[in-house]
Design an enzyme around this catalytic site. Structure first.
Site, PDB file in Angstrom:
ATOM      1  N   ASP A 197       5.521 -11.245 -35.541  1.00 39.05           N
ATOM      2  CA  ASP A 197       4.701 -12.311 -36.120  1.00 39.05           C
ATOM      3  C   ASP A 197       5.168 -13.715 -35.741  1.00 39.05           C
ATOM      4  O   ASP A 197       4.997 -14.676 -36.486  1.00 39.05           O
ATOM      5  CB  ASP A 197       4.650 -12.198 -37.659  1.00 39.05           C
ATOM      6  CG  ASP A 197       4.106 -10.857 -38.102  1.00 39.05           C
ATOM      7  OD1 ASP A 197       3.254 -10.312 -37.384  1.00 39.05           O
ATOM      8  OD2 ASP A 197       4.536 -10.371 -39.158  1.00 39.05           O
ATOM      9  N   GLU A 198       5.748 -13.843 -34.567  1.00 41.76           N
ATOM     10  CA  GLU A 198       6.253 -15.147 -34.120  1.00 41.76           C
ATOM     11  C   GLU A 198       5.111 -16.080 -33.698  1.00 41.76           C
ATOM     12  O   GLU A 198       5.306 -17.297 -33.599  1.00 41.76           O
ATOM     13  CB  GLU A 198       7.209 -14.964 -32.927  1.00 41.76           C
ATOM     14  CG  GLU A 198       8.490 -14.197 -33.248  1.00 41.76           C
ATOM     15  CD  GLU A 198       8.323 -12.692 -33.058  1.00 41.76           C
ATOM     16  OE1 GLU A 198       7.180 -12.232 -32.865  1.00 41.76           O
ATOM     17  OE2 GLU A 198       9.342 -11.979 -33.131  1.00 41.76           O
ATOM     18  N   LYS A 246       2.780 -14.660 -31.105  1.00 39.85           N
ATOM     19  CA  LYS A 246       2.545 -14.194 -29.727  1.00 39.85           C
ATOM     20  C   LYS A 246       1.071 -14.311 -29.332  1.00 39.85           C
ATOM     21  O   LYS A 246       0.743 -14.748 -28.234  1.00 39.85           O
ATOM     22  CB  LYS A 246       3.008 -12.729 -29.583  1.00 39.85           C
ATOM     23  CG  LYS A 246       4.485 -12.532 -29.864  1.00 39.85           C
ATOM     24  CD  LYS A 246       4.867 -11.068 -29.859  1.00 39.85           C
ATOM     25  CE  LYS A 246       4.339 -10.266 -31.031  1.00 39.85           C
ATOM     26  NZ  LYS A 246       4.934 -10.609 -32.337  1.00 39.85           N
ATOM     27  N   GLY A 303      -0.558  -7.337 -35.416  1.00 42.92           N
ATOM     28  CA  GLY A 303      -1.653  -8.196 -35.865  1.00 42.92           C
ATOM     29  C   GLY A 303      -1.441  -9.533 -35.194  1.00 42.92           C
ATOM     30  O   GLY A 303      -0.521 -10.265 -35.543  1.00 42.92           O
ATOM     31  N   HIS A 304      -2.228  -9.813 -34.165  1.00 48.70           N
ATOM     32  CA  HIS A 304      -2.046 -11.040 -33.380  1.00 48.70           C
ATOM     33  C   HIS A 304      -3.203 -11.991 -33.695  1.00 48.70           C
ATOM     34  O   HIS A 304      -4.362 -11.687 -33.425  1.00 48.70           O
ATOM     35  CB  HIS A 304      -1.993 -10.706 -31.880  1.00 48.70           C
ATOM     36  CG  HIS A 304      -0.784  -9.874 -31.525  1.00 48.70           C
ATOM     37  ND1 HIS A 304      -0.546  -9.402 -30.265  1.00 48.70           N
ATOM     38  CD2 HIS A 304       0.254  -9.449 -32.286  1.00 48.70           C
ATOM     39  CE1 HIS A 304       0.592  -8.718 -30.263  1.00 48.70           C
ATOM     40  NE2 HIS A 304       1.095  -8.714 -31.478  1.00 48.70           N
ATOM     41  N   THR A 309       3.856   0.026 -41.351  1.00 47.48           N
ATOM     42  CA  THR A 309       2.487  -0.459 -41.552  1.00 47.48           C
ATOM     43  C   THR A 309       1.548   0.694 -41.920  1.00 47.48           C
ATOM     44  O   THR A 309       0.370   0.470 -42.188  1.00 47.48           O
ATOM     45  CB  THR A 309       1.958  -1.138 -40.272  1.00 47.48           C
ATOM     46  OG1 THR A 309       1.995  -0.173 -39.213  1.00 47.48           O
ATOM     47  CG2 THR A 309       2.802  -2.342 -39.890  1.00 47.48           C
ATOM     48  N   GLN A 312       5.240  -6.727 -31.836  1.00 52.98           N
ATOM     49  CA  GLN A 312       6.470  -6.695 -32.657  1.00 52.98           C
ATOM     50  C   GLN A 312       7.497  -7.678 -32.087  1.00 52.98           C
ATOM     51  O   GLN A 312       7.101  -8.660 -31.490  1.00 52.98           O
ATOM     52  CB  GLN A 312       7.031  -5.261 -32.749  1.00 52.98           C
ATOM     53  CG  GLN A 312       6.164  -4.312 -33.574  1.00 52.98           C
ATOM     54  CD  GLN A 312       4.972  -3.734 -32.839  1.00 52.98           C
ATOM     55  OE1 GLN A 312       5.120  -3.208 -31.754  1.00 52.98           O
ATOM     56  NE2 GLN A 312       3.789  -3.828 -33.412  1.00 52.98           N
TER      57      GLN A 312
HETATM   58  P1  GDP Z   1       1.944 -12.476 -33.733  1.00 55.48           P
HETATM   59  O1  GDP Z   1       1.922 -11.130 -34.358  1.00 55.48           O
HETATM   60  O2  GDP Z   1       3.242 -12.773 -33.061  1.00 55.48           O
HETATM   61  O3  GDP Z   1       0.781 -12.724 -32.817  1.00 55.48           O
HETATM   62  O4  GDP Z   1       1.831 -13.519 -34.920  1.00 55.48           O
HETATM   63  P2  GDP Z   1       0.833 -13.407 -36.207  1.00 55.48           P
HETATM   64  O5  GDP Z   1      -0.535 -13.729 -35.770  1.00 55.48           O
HETATM   65  O6  GDP Z   1       1.042 -12.142 -36.935  1.00 55.48           O
HETATM   66  O7  GDP Z   1       1.442 -14.529 -37.138  1.00 55.48           O
HETATM   67  C1  GDP Z   1       1.493 -15.865 -36.745  1.00 55.48           C
HETATM   68  C2  GDP Z   1       0.693 -16.687 -37.750  1.00 55.48           C
HETATM   69  O8  GDP Z   1       1.007 -18.043 -37.602  1.00 55.48           O
HETATM   70  C3  GDP Z   1      -0.808 -16.588 -37.551  1.00 55.48           C
HETATM   71  O9  GDP Z   1      -1.435 -16.713 -38.800  1.00 55.48           O
HETATM   72  C4  GDP Z   1      -1.114 -17.792 -36.668  1.00 55.48           C
HETATM   73  O10 GDP Z   1      -2.447 -18.275 -36.829  1.00 55.48           O
HETATM   74  C5  GDP Z   1      -0.138 -18.791 -37.207  1.00 55.48           C
HETATM   75  N1  GDP Z   1       0.381 -19.768 -36.240  1.00 55.48           N
HETATM   76  C6  GDP Z   1       0.660 -19.610 -34.936  1.00 55.48           C
HETATM   77  N2  GDP Z   1       1.227 -20.730 -34.430  1.00 55.48           N
HETATM   78  C7  GDP Z   1       1.311 -21.605 -35.447  1.00 55.48           C
HETATM   79  C8  GDP Z   1       1.835 -22.939 -35.583  1.00 55.48           C
HETATM   80  O11 GDP Z   1       2.370 -23.532 -34.658  1.00 55.48           O
HETATM   81  N3  GDP Z   1       1.763 -23.502 -36.815  1.00 55.48           N
HETATM   82  C9  GDP Z   1       1.208 -22.880 -37.882  1.00 55.48           C
HETATM   83  N4  GDP Z   1       1.177 -23.517 -39.048  1.00 55.48           N
HETATM   84  N5  GDP Z   1       0.712 -21.630 -37.800  1.00 55.48           N
HETATM   85  C10 GDP Z   1       0.775 -21.002 -36.610  1.00 55.48           C
HETATM   86  P1  IMO Z   2       3.261  -8.047 -34.519  1.00 52.12           P
HETATM   87  O1  IMO Z   2       2.897  -7.545 -33.137  1.00 52.12           O
HETATM   88  C1  IMO Z   2       5.866  -7.673 -37.998  1.00 52.12           C
HETATM   89  C2  IMO Z   2       7.363  -3.637 -38.918  1.00 52.12           C
HETATM   90  C3  IMO Z   2       6.886  -2.977 -40.187  1.00 52.12           C
HETATM   91  C4  IMO Z   2       8.079  -2.120 -40.516  1.00 52.12           C
HETATM   92  C5  IMO Z   2       8.563  -1.669 -39.131  1.00 52.12           C
HETATM   93  C6  IMO Z   2       8.065  -0.294 -38.711  1.00 52.12           C
HETATM   94  O2  IMO Z   2       2.099  -8.539 -35.296  1.00 52.12           O
HETATM   95  O3  IMO Z   2       4.405  -8.994 -34.440  1.00 52.12           O
HETATM   96  P2  IMO Z   2       5.712   0.651 -37.918  1.00 52.12           P
HETATM   97  O4  IMO Z   2       4.372   0.633 -38.590  1.00 52.12           O
HETATM   98  O5  IMO Z   2       5.739  -0.035 -36.600  1.00 52.12           O
HETATM   99  O6  IMO Z   2       6.300   2.011 -37.848  1.00 52.12           O
HETATM  100  O7  IMO Z   2       6.661  -0.199 -38.918  1.00 52.12           O
HETATM  101  O8  IMO Z   2       8.086  -2.625 -38.229  1.00 52.12           O
HETATM  102  N1  IMO Z   2       6.290  -4.106 -38.008  1.00 52.12           N
HETATM  103  C7  IMO Z   2       5.962  -5.386 -37.830  1.00 52.12           C
HETATM  104  N2  IMO Z   2       6.405  -6.510 -38.436  1.00 52.12           N
HETATM  105  N3  IMO Z   2       4.968  -7.762 -37.005  1.00 52.12           N
HETATM  106  C8  IMO Z   2       4.528  -6.657 -36.364  1.00 52.12           C
HETATM  107  O9  IMO Z   2       3.727  -6.710 -35.281  1.00 52.12           O
HETATM  108  C9  IMO Z   2       4.996  -5.384 -36.805  1.00 52.12           C
HETATM  109  N4  IMO Z   2       4.757  -4.120 -36.423  1.00 52.12           N
HETATM  110  C10 IMO Z   2       5.566  -3.356 -37.159  1.00 52.12           C
HETATM  111  O10 IMO Z   2       6.622  -3.928 -41.197  1.00 52.12           O
HETATM  112  O11 IMO Z   2       9.107  -2.905 -41.077  1.00 52.12           O
HETATM  113 MG    MG Z   3       1.578 -10.256 -36.230  1.00 53.91          MG
END
Ligand code: GDP
Ligand code: IMO
Ligand code: MG
Length: 421
Positions: free
Chosen positions: A13-14, A16, A40-41, A129, A222
């Protein structure tokens, strides 16, 4: 010939998805190489928000080819929901989303096994998840898996055999109170839907495109701390999330890899169970969660929040050969008078280390360096020349500690809230 790889360096969830979307115009092909609908991107542009699970984040810009590689695990029913949603909002996928015949299928019974395994672990559960990721990869490595290419020949019989085996396993786990009739019906619809896509030998396709001079961006899911080999085992996912995973999950030789982009938040989060040395349990942690809207994109769970962990990041950079860093969610720290960064771990015997230890499950006390916050709204910044001094100091500090340049700073969720350095 050019393959760049984009990876999360923390616990996922960085951000990406957002970065892949931003970088897509520079590439010909975007390819996912591991993970599945546990991802979840999130992408935001033109006032719209999209959450992608199995479909690469290059799907929105400029009609590029997107590939779901052999290293991915695919749930046909969830994929169908995701793809139809995109088609409904006007994004045609069928011609430009190719799926590897070698990608493994997540069956409904894999999801039951995921739940059963978690229940059996009790208080030691991973907090998955629930998407069946572990059991699907387990079937793959134990040579029992069902692959996308299997739907092309005698599929019903193969499915029935796999299901019967899973039912035996569920029985052994005393997990018998379920009814998957409806889910299974939809899953089979998903299989039919999948047939409308180009099911390909993606390793051949990617390498042919590279030979023709095309460029590829590999999108990781991840993060490094969830890697099956190098993450905080056993609280990890079941795939290789590091750079080498891109070679395996797409069939690309390591000598073809160019830049490795490491995506980091300006702080750190984790969802699910497992160690997190810099986790904050106080008001500061809550403030990060509120300001960063730190709730899971897949499960809606609260994300655990804390300061940036440079020990873990140095390790993540090392195991993937990261060449460039991209810092996300910098704006979330806009209103903190002091920002902390963990530069070392103090271990239970009192010694201090900058190297990531074998086990971070217990006995780690983070050693922090404090930096001044910038107390400035970054969300409207359009150029690095507008960065406050304290933000520049933070960037320089991180670059020095991590020995890697930060090339993009993100200041908001929208595509345009992205500052090149
Ligand atoms: P991913 O799984 O690495 O693609 O990241 P996620 O989508 O799960 O989580 C990142 C969250 O931060 C999402 O809700 C994005 O819309 C949000 N996001 C991404 N970049 C920024 C940023 O620079 N600032 C803020 N406030 N939110 C951001
Ligand atoms: P993105 O791509 C954050 C975590 C789960 C759990 C562990 C194992 O959005 O960054 P799994 O269902 O893969 O067997 O769960 O990994 N996890 C994530 N945490 N972002 C994700 O994906 C994740 N995908 C799995 O919460 O701790
Ligand atoms: Mg995510």
């Amino acid at each position: 010939m050019k393959v760049d790889v984009l990876l999360g360096l923390q616990w996922g969830d960085e951000g990406k998805g957002k970065v892949v979307d931003v970088l897509t115009p520079k590439y010909d092909v975007i390819a996912r190489f591991q993970g599945g609908p546990n991802a979840g991107h999130t992408l935001e542009f033109e006032g719209q928000k999209y959450v992608l699970r199995s479909i690469p984040s290059g799907i929105f810009q400029g009609n590029k080819l997107n590939i779901i590689g052999n290293g991915v695990v695919l749930a046909p029913d969830l994929f169908m929901d995701e793809a139809k949603e995109l088609e409904k909002s006007g994004h045609q996928l069928k011609q430009r989303l190719h799926i590897s015949k070698k990608a493994h299928l997540i069956m409904p019974t894999h999801r039951l096994l995921d739940a059963a395994n978690e229940a059996a672990k009790g208080k030691n559960k991973v907090g998955t998840t629930g998407k069946g990721i572990g059991p699907t990869y387990t079937d793959k490595t134990s040579r029992n898996g069902l692959r996308v290419g299997d739907i092309l020949d005698n599929f019903q019989q193969k499915y029935a055999e796999h299901k019967a085996r899973h039912e035996q396993m569920l029985k052994a786990l005393n997990y018998t109170d379920y009814d998957i009739t409806e889910v299974e019906k939809k899953w089979m619809e998903g299989i039919e839907y999948l047939r409308q896509f180009q099911l390909v030998d993606s390793e051949h396709e990617v390498n042919r495109l590279l030979k023709e001079g095309k460029s590829v961006l590999c999108e990781g899911a991840q993060g490094t701390m969830l890697d099956i080999d190098f993450g905080s085992y056993p609280f990890v996912t079941s795939s290789n999330t590091i750079c080498a995973g891109a070679c395996i999950g797409l069939g690309i030789g390591p000598n073809k890899i160019g830049d490795v982009f490491g995506i980091i938040k300006a702080y750190c989060t984790r969802v699910g169970a497992g160690p997190f040395p810099t986790e904050l349990f106080d008001e500061t942690g809550k403030k990060i969660r509120d300001l960063g809207h730190e709730y899971g994109a897949v499960t809606g769970r609260e994300r655990r929040c804390g300061w940036i962990d440079l020990v873990a990041l140095r390790y993540a950079i090392m195991v993937s050969g990261v060449t460039k860093l991209i810092m996300m969610k910098s704006d979330v720290l806009d209103a903190f008078p002091v920002i902390k960064a963990c530069t070392a771990y103090q271990l239970s015997d009192g010694s201090v280390t900058r190297d990531f230890p074998f086990d971070i499950n217990e006995g780690i006390t983070p050693v922090y360096q404090e930096l001044r916050g910038w107390n400035t709204d970054l969300t409207h910044v359009t150029d690095k020349s507008q960065f406050p001094k304290e933000l520049n100091d933070y960037i320089q500090f991180l670059e020095k500690e991590l020995e890697t340049p930060i090339v993009i700073v993100s200041v908001g969720p929208d595509r345009h809230q992205t500052i090149e350095m």
